[in-house]
Motif scaffolding. Sequence first.
Motif, PDB file in Angstrom:
ATOM      1  N   ALA A 195       0.832  -1.204   0.000  1.00  0.00           N
ATOM      2  CA  ALA A 195       0.000   0.000   0.000  1.00  0.00           C
ATOM      3  C   ALA A 195       0.864   1.251   0.000  1.00  0.00           C
ATOM      4  O   ALA A 195       1.991   1.247   0.491  1.00  0.00           O
ATOM      5  N   ARG A 196       0.335   2.328  -0.539  1.00  0.00           N
ATOM      6  CA  ARG A 196       1.111   3.547  -0.750  1.00  0.00           C
ATOM      7  C   ARG A 196       1.788   4.047   0.522  1.00  0.00           C
ATOM      8  O   ARG A 196       2.966   4.435   0.506  1.00  0.00           O
ATOM      9  N   GLU A 197       1.076   4.076   1.647  1.00  0.00           N
ATOM     10  CA  GLU A 197       1.668   4.637   2.868  1.00  0.00           C
ATOM     11  C   GLU A 197       2.888   3.844   3.317  1.00  0.00           C
ATOM     12  O   GLU A 197       3.862   4.414   3.823  1.00  0.00           O
ATOM     13  N   TYR A 198       2.872   2.532   3.115  1.00  0.00           N
ATOM     14  CA  TYR A 198       4.009   1.709   3.509  1.00  0.00           C
ATOM     15  C   TYR A 198       5.193   1.913   2.566  1.00  0.00           C
ATOM     16  O   TYR A 198       6.345   1.998   3.011  1.00  0.00           O
ATOM     17  N   VAL A 199       4.920   1.995   1.285  1.00  0.00           N
ATOM     18  CA  VAL A 199       5.990   2.172   0.311  1.00  0.00           C
ATOM     19  C   VAL A 199       6.652   3.540   0.494  1.00  0.00           C
ATOM     20  O   VAL A 199       7.871   3.671   0.464  1.00  0.00           O
ATOM     21  N   ARG A 200       5.838   4.573   0.703  1.00  0.00           N
ATOM     22  CA  ARG A 200       6.402   5.915   0.875  1.00  0.00           C
ATOM     23  C   ARG A 200       7.262   5.979   2.133  1.00  0.00           C
ATOM     24  O   ARG A 200       8.319   6.627   2.149  1.00  0.00           O
ATOM     25  N   THR A 201       6.827   5.330   3.199  1.00  0.00           N
ATOM     26  CA  THR A 201       7.633   5.284   4.413  1.00  0.00           C
ATOM     27  C   THR A 201       8.937   4.541   4.167  1.00  0.00           C
ATOM     28  O   THR A 201      10.013   4.983   4.588  1.00  0.00           O
ATOM     29  N   ALA A 202       8.853   3.409   3.467  1.00  0.00           N
ATOM     30  CA  ALA A 202      10.048   2.610   3.183  1.00  0.00           C
ATOM     31  C   ALA A 202      11.048   3.386   2.336  1.00  0.00           C
ATOM     32  O   ALA A 202      12.270   3.243   2.515  1.00  0.00           O
ATOM     33  N   ILE A 203      10.568   4.208   1.410  1.00  0.00           N
ATOM     34  CA  ILE A 203      11.469   5.000   0.560  1.00  0.00           C
ATOM     35  C   ILE A 203      12.354   5.904   1.418  1.00  0.00           C
ATOM     36  O   ILE A 203      13.581   5.935   1.260  1.00  0.00           O
ATOM     37  N   GLY A 204      11.747   6.635   2.329  1.00  0.00           N
ATOM     38  CA  GLY A 204      12.525   7.524   3.179  1.00  0.00           C
ATOM     39  C   GLY A 204      13.522   6.765   4.039  1.00  0.00           C
ATOM     40  O   GLY A 204      14.679   7.170   4.185  1.00  0.00           O
ATOM     41  N   GLN A 205      13.083   5.644   4.597  1.00  0.00           N
ATOM     42  CA  GLN A 205      13.969   4.860   5.453  1.00  0.00           C
ATOM     43  C   GLN A 205      15.162   4.320   4.679  1.00  0.00           C
ATOM     44  O   GLN A 205      16.318   4.465   5.082  1.00  0.00           O
ATOM     45  N   VAL A 206      14.889   3.663   3.555  1.00  0.00           N
ATOM     46  CA  VAL A 206      15.961   2.948   2.863  1.00  0.00           C
ATOM     47  C   VAL A 206      16.971   3.921   2.244  1.00  0.00           C
ATOM     48  O   VAL A 206      18.167   3.634   2.187  1.00  0.00           O
TER      49      VAL A 206
END
Length: 358
Positions: free
Chosen positions: A296-307
């Motif tokens: 889902a979008r919210e998880y992917v967007r969070t993962a982008i910043g983290q990684v």
Amino acid sequence: MSTPAQLSLELNTDQRRIREFLRERYGTLPEGVTRWELDDRQADAVRARFAHTAQSIDPKRWTLEIGDTVRRREIHSAYGGQEQGGIITPKSIPDVLVVTSPESGARHGYDTHEGLQADGSFLYTGEGQRGPQVFARGNAALRDAARNDRPIRLFTKQGTYVTYVGEFTTGEPAFSIETIPDSDGNPRDGIIFKLVPVQADIEALELSIEIPAASAQTTSWTPPESSSYIVRAPLIPGDRDVSRIEFELQKDFGRWIKDRGETPQRLRLNSAGAVIEPDLYVQESGWVVEAKKSPAREYVRTAIGQVLDYARLARESGRPAVPVILLPSRPVTHLEALLSELGILLAVRESEGFSIIK
């Protein structure tokens, strides 16, 4: 010797105006000198220039700038407030002033939770040296600061001096209740405030606790237990548990990496006084992997910043780093295109293992 910071407190005058006057009167600072240090004659000239202005200004204004170091008593002379304790609530300004001191705090159990966190917040222990801490006086003021529109000003303490780190506000949640020792070593309830920077020099907190600016350490990786739950702070509001789905995804991906003849590892990254850790690091390929339980979008967007954060820190430490996001299935096309544009590899589960999408 006096500084513009000290004189700004004394005269209730912006430092910018004081520095402009000094440049007009004495010229610019010599090459290599970054801050004014004034002798008595220069300080008196500043007082003469701004004394009338200071008397006509009401109410008091905040004049310190990030990085300023002054005597604590100079702050009290300017604004008032409690001269003892770590939380100061002057009546002349709306600001709540907070002083952190690792050395003195350790004597009263304040160091158990206090410090810079991986998410960039700063945990601060409430006041009260013995018995359970309660929401009275400074603790109540700090809890209600955001609701009452009161800036929180954080300082580090060095003897009789304090250094201004910057403006903070309370995070979400604003506090938690944790078990900490009191001054006699007895366990009691402590209020742990979560402060997040508005405009501040976070690295000043790092230096105050003598943690290296950036480093990385690898250790052996073992698969997580799929029946386990939360082991780290939530990264999406309301998502306090790392789900069984995510643990199983990490475990299967680690095994898949081993089957490829590569070595999955843990990678502990140290930056700005906090230790952060991606879900997995692959030594041979330099993959820095962050897993999420949903595409889902919210998880992917969070993962982008983290990684991206993890990968940059790893490269700063001298290690190869390729950002990888691990998902149980493919996200929408738009997000796949975004990952490709950012140079992030996408790893998704397949029936016979995993697929790597560039």
